[in-house]
Design an enzyme around this catalytic site. Structure first.
Site, mmCIF file in Angstrom:
data_model
loop_
_atom_site.group_PDB
_atom_site.id
_atom_site.type_symbol
_atom_site.label_atom_id
_atom_site.label_comp_id
_atom_site.label_asym_id
_atom_site.label_seq_id
_atom_site.Cartn_x
_atom_site.Cartn_y
_atom_site.Cartn_z
ATOM 1 N N ARG A 128 4.900 -2.804 -10.822
ATOM 2 C CA ARG A 128 5.289 -2.746 -9.412
ATOM 3 C C ARG A 128 4.665 -3.891 -8.624
ATOM 4 N NH1 ARG A 128 4.741 2.565 -5.678
ATOM 5 N NH2 ARG A 128 2.485 2.288 -5.693
ATOM 6 N N ARG A 161 -0.597 -4.082 -5.552
ATOM 7 C CA ARG A 161 -1.522 -3.264 -4.767
ATOM 8 C C ARG A 161 -2.817 -3.068 -5.545
ATOM 9 N NH1 ARG A 161 1.762 1.965 -2.785
ATOM 10 N NH2 ARG A 161 -0.237 2.862 -3.415
ATOM 11 N N ARG A 172 -4.726 8.831 -9.076
ATOM 12 C CA ARG A 172 -3.731 9.237 -8.073
ATOM 13 C C ARG A 172 -2.792 10.291 -8.635
ATOM 14 N NH1 ARG A 172 -1.715 3.573 -7.237
ATOM 15 N NH2 ARG A 172 0.084 4.533 -6.254
HETATM 16 P P1 ADP Z 1 1.879 6.211 -3.831
HETATM 17 O O1 ADP Z 1 2.905 7.214 -3.445
HETATM 18 O O2 ADP Z 1 2.380 5.144 -4.723
HETATM 19 O O3 ADP Z 1 0.613 6.837 -4.370
HETATM 20 P P2 ADP Z 1 1.191 5.645 -1.018
HETATM 21 O O4 ADP Z 1 1.403 4.324 -0.407
HETATM 22 O O5 ADP Z 1 2.013 6.780 -0.541
HETATM 23 O O6 ADP Z 1 1.356 5.404 -2.575
HETATM 24 O O7 ADP Z 1 -0.355 6.078 -0.835
HETATM 25 C C1 ADP Z 1 -1.422 5.194 -1.119
HETATM 26 C C2 ADP Z 1 -2.756 5.806 -0.724
HETATM 27 O O8 ADP Z 1 -2.792 6.040 0.704
HETATM 28 C C3 ADP Z 1 -3.089 7.179 -1.328
HETATM 29 O O9 ADP Z 1 -3.663 7.056 -2.615
HETATM 30 C C4 ADP Z 1 -4.078 7.743 -0.295
HETATM 31 O O10 ADP Z 1 -5.352 7.173 -0.425
HETATM 32 C C5 ADP Z 1 -3.479 7.255 1.020
HETATM 33 N N1 ADP Z 1 -2.501 8.205 1.587
HETATM 34 C C6 ADP Z 1 -1.184 7.965 1.802
HETATM 35 N N2 ADP Z 1 -0.576 9.033 2.346
HETATM 36 C C7 ADP Z 1 -1.532 9.986 2.484
HETATM 37 C C8 ADP Z 1 -1.535 11.327 2.962
HETATM 38 N N3 ADP Z 1 -0.417 11.913 3.404
HETATM 39 N N4 ADP Z 1 -2.693 12.021 2.937
HETATM 40 C C9 ADP Z 1 -3.834 11.447 2.515
HETATM 41 N N5 ADP Z 1 -3.892 10.194 2.024
HETATM 42 C C10 ADP Z 1 -2.764 9.453 2.006
#
Ligand code: ADP
Length: 224
Positions: A128, A161, A172
């Site tokens: 990605r 990223r 994650r």
């Molecule tokens: P992905 O779905 O690929 O894991 P995101 O961009 O949605 O990536 O999220 C990246 C990071 O941002 C998460 O690992 C977390 O640290 C933070 N994050 C994003 N959305 C939330 C949320 N709704 N609650 C808590 N942390 C969040």
């Protein structure tokens, strides 16, 4: 009017589908991950508070995240709806969004659960690339950026990223299984859940989402 939540593990394609839904329905993608990443890059106060969670692949605390979404959904561009991408991620966040919507007299139309087998997630995320400016998502083989590594939507140089390394990705996924996957049942019980197959290329997945949304819309018209 279209108020949608996208649910699925990291690498299931939420960001890609959010962009397609945004374009198709003319409603904005609201990605908590993008908001946090931009704050970190801009070194704002919010960025300083959340950087350590993003780096570790851990969740940002619920109160902070819900407060941020509450403010975001006060902006005028969400009047015709929105696509929530990466939020809610915990049951308290789901309760939080319900409250926010109730305050506005709104309701969710659907929660789209993108079903993707765990074994494809790590290899997908390794390939990605992400646009730091507009959040567009690329895959080096299936949806490559421009020849010189630029975003096809806005022209910025795409990046890997920092949390897309194998170790953090595994963390994650574990966090998703422990804290987020419960939302599948949560929304199924509320009759909001739409299950779609996350395999196949992005356009096929999008066709699946559109067909399911359409079917749902017809169903609710029949009931009305
Ligand atoms: P992905 O779905 O690929 O894991 P995101 O961009 O949605 O990536 O999220 C990246 C990071 O941002 C998460 O690992 C977390 O640290 C933070 N994050 C994003 N959305 C939330 C949320 N709704 N609650 C808590 N942390 C969040």
């Amino acid at each position: 009017m279209m108020r949608i939540v996208l649910l699925g593990p990291p690498g299931s394609g939420k960001g890609t589908q959010a962009k397609l839904l945004e374009r198709h329905f003319g409603i904005p993608q609201v990605s908590t991950g993008d908001i946090f990443r931009k704050a970190v890059a801009a070194k704002t106060e919010l960025g300083d508070r959340v950087a350590k969670y993003l780096e570790a692949g851990a969740l940002v605390p619920d109160d902070l995240t819900v407060g941020l979404v509450r403010e975001r959904l006060k902006q005028s561009d969400v009047g015709r709806g929105f696509v929530l991408d990466g939020f809610p991620r915990t049951v308290p966040q789901a309760v939080g969004i319900e409250e926010i919507l109730r305050e506005q007299g709104w309701e969710l139309d659907a929660v789209v659960n993108i079903n993707t087998p765990t074994e494809v997630l790590v290899p997908r995320l390794a390939l990605r690339r992400t646009c730091p400016t507009c959040g567009m998502v690329f895959h080096l083989e299936h949806r490559p950026p421009d020849g010189d590594g630029r975003c096809t939507a806005c022209g910025s140089a795409v990046v890997t990223r920092p949390d897309d390394n194998v170790e953090t990705v595994k963390k994650r996924i574990a966090v998703y299984n422990a804290q987020t996957s419960a939302l599948v049942d949560y929304y199924r019980k509320k009759s909001k859940l739409i299950d779609v197959d996350g395999m196949g290329d992005a356009d096929d997945v999008f066709d699946g989402i559109q067909a399911a949304l359409e079917q749902r819309r017809k169903g609710s018209e029949r009931r009305a």
